[in-house]
Design a protein around this motif. Structure first.
Motif, short mmCIF file in Angstrom:
data_model
loop_
_atom_site.label_atom_id
_atom_site.label_comp_id
_atom_site.label_asym_id
_atom_site.label_seq_id
_atom_site.Cartn_x
_atom_site.Cartn_y
_atom_site.Cartn_z
N GLU A 100 -1.88 -11.92 -31.69
CA GLU A 100 -1.55 -12.72 -32.43
C GLU A 100 -2.35 -13.53 -33.32
O GLU A 100 -2.39 -14.22 -34.27
CB GLU A 100 -0.33 -13.56 -32.24
N ARG A 101 -3.51 -13.59 -32.58
CA ARG A 101 -4.61 -14.46 -32.99
C ARG A 101 -5.61 -13.68 -34.03
O ARG A 101 -6.85 -14.14 -34.07
CB ARG A 101 -5.21 -15.01 -31.85
N THR A 102 -5.41 -12.48 -34.27
CA THR A 102 -6.44 -11.44 -35.07
C THR A 102 -6.05 -11.81 -36.64
O THR A 102 -5.00 -12.21 -36.80
CB THR A 102 -6.19 -10.13 -34.55
N HIS A 103 -6.79 -11.23 -37.31
CA HIS A 103 -6.64 -11.26 -39.00
C HIS A 103 -5.97 -9.94 -39.08
O HIS A 103 -6.72 -9.12 -39.90
CB HIS A 103 -7.86 -11.65 -39.49
N SER A 104 -4.77 -9.68 -38.89
CA SER A 104 -4.21 -8.49 -39.19
C SER A 104 -2.67 -8.74 -39.81
O SER A 104 -1.94 -9.38 -39.29
CB SER A 104 -4.31 -7.60 -38.01
N ASN A 105 -2.22 -7.79 -40.75
CA ASN A 105 -0.67 -8.04 -41.11
C ASN A 105 0.16 -7.69 -39.89
O ASN A 105 1.27 -8.05 -39.71
CB ASN A 105 -0.54 -7.11 -42.31
N GLY A 106 -0.32 -6.84 -39.03
CA GLY A 106 0.53 -6.38 -37.91
C GLY A 106 1.20 -7.50 -36.86
O GLY A 106 1.99 -7.26 -36.13
N LYS A 107 0.29 -8.61 -37.11
CA LYS A 107 0.54 -9.81 -35.99
C LYS A 107 1.81 -10.05 -36.46
O LYS A 107 2.48 -10.72 -35.68
CB LYS A 107 -0.44 -10.77 -36.09
N ASP A 108 2.41 -10.15 -37.48
CA ASP A 108 3.92 -10.29 -37.89
C ASP A 108 4.87 -9.80 -37.04
O ASP A 108 6.05 -10.25 -36.80
CB ASP A 108 4.12 -10.01 -39.42
N PHE A 109 4.58 -8.59 -36.53
CA PHE A 109 5.51 -7.96 -35.56
C PHE A 109 5.64 -8.19 -34.27
O PHE A 109 6.55 -7.81 -33.42
CB PHE A 109 5.22 -6.32 -35.93
N LEU A 110 4.58 -8.83 -33.85
CA LEU A 110 4.39 -9.29 -32.39
C LEU A 110 5.34 -10.35 -31.94
O LEU A 110 5.68 -10.08 -30.74
CB LEU A 110 3.01 -9.75 -32.13
N PRO A 111 5.93 -10.94 -32.78
CA PRO A 111 7.22 -12.06 -32.27
C PRO A 111 8.30 -11.15 -31.88
O PRO A 111 9.02 -11.61 -30.87
CB PRO A 111 7.44 -12.93 -33.44
N ILE A 112 8.39 -10.05 -32.52
CA ILE A 112 9.39 -9.18 -32.13
C ILE A 112 9.46 -8.56 -30.80
O ILE A 112 10.26 -8.54 -29.99
CB ILE A 112 9.95 -8.27 -33.20
N LEU A 113 8.33 -8.32 -30.57
CA LEU A 113 7.76 -7.56 -29.07
C LEU A 113 7.94 -8.64 -28.22
O LEU A 113 8.47 -8.35 -26.96
CB LEU A 113 6.54 -7.02 -29.35
N ARG A 114 7.68 -10.05 -28.61
CA ARG A 114 7.51 -10.97 -27.44
C ARG A 114 9.04 -11.37 -27.12
O ARG A 114 9.44 -11.63 -25.91
CB ARG A 114 6.92 -11.95 -27.84
N LYS A 115 9.79 -11.24 -28.21
CA LYS A 115 11.38 -11.66 -28.01
C LYS A 115 12.06 -10.54 -27.04
O LYS A 115 12.58 -10.90 -26.10
CB LYS A 115 12.07 -11.65 -29.37
N GLU A 116 11.45 -9.20 -27.25
CA GLU A 116 12.08 -8.24 -26.69
C GLU A 116 11.34 -8.40 -25.05
O GLU A 116 12.19 -8.07 -24.09
CB GLU A 116 11.71 -6.86 -26.89
N LEU A 117 10.32 -8.76 -24.77
CA LEU A 117 9.70 -9.06 -23.43
C LEU A 117 10.44 -10.22 -22.87
O LEU A 117 10.80 -10.03 -21.58
CB LEU A 117 8.33 -9.34 -23.47
N LYS A 118 10.93 -11.03 -23.47
CA LYS A 118 11.57 -12.34 -22.94
C LYS A 118 13.03 -11.69 -22.31
O LYS A 118 13.63 -12.06 -21.20
CB LYS A 118 11.83 -13.39 -23.90
N LYS A 119 13.72 -10.93 -23.10
CA LYS A 119 14.99 -10.40 -22.95
C LYS A 119 14.67 -9.36 -21.72
O LYS A 119 15.53 -9.22 -20.81
CB LYS A 119 15.45 -9.36 -23.96
N PHE A 120 13.47 -8.75 -21.58
CA PHE A 120 13.26 -7.78 -20.45
C PHE A 120 13.29 -8.59 -19.18
O PHE A 120 13.66 -8.27 -18.12
CB PHE A 120 12.11 -7.09 -20.91
#
Length: 131
Positions: A100-120
């Protein structure tokens, strides 16, 4: 005549969530690879590309560890696999934070993965009580 091999995979919620996390992390990683595949100005590769591989490797290991824990007869063996799942989940979460600290447009999708990890993690707490 050969006996049929049983390929029975559990349909537990935690196992399904582990599969979802793997699919999500693989897709996110593919997105990041396109951003990080170019070399830096000095000719070195971008160090963040390794974190993309790490999230895939860690997420692919979750489901087999769940299976191993469920198949063990003794609690000591189960605890070993449960500890491994916890380590993998924590490492996966940390690598998401790093990406998430990188300069990439892909970092916008990481909160979704982190949310799924919290559910996990919530599923994991309940699942551990049932073993």
């Amino acid at each position: 005549m050969l006996p049929k091999a049983h390929t029975h995979f559990p349909q537990t919620a935690i196992y399904k969530k582990a599969q979802e996390i793997f699919a999500l992390s693989r897709n996110i990683s593919q997105y990041f690879i396109h951003d990080f595949s170019a070399l830096n100005e000095d000719g070195t590769e971008q160090e963040h590309i390794y974190f993309t591989g790490d999230i895939v490797q860690q997420s692919v290991s979750l489901a087999p560890q769940i299976l191993k824990a469920e198949q063990q007869a003794f609690s000591e063996s189960k605890e070993k696999h449960i500890a491994s799942i916890t380590r993998l989940t924590n490492a996966l979460y940390r690598n998401c934070e790093r990406l998430e600290r990188t300069h990439s447009n892909g970092k916008d999708f990481l909160p979704i993965l982190r949310k799924e990890l919290k559910k996990f993690r919530k599923l994991q707490r309940n699942w551990m009580l049932t073993l």
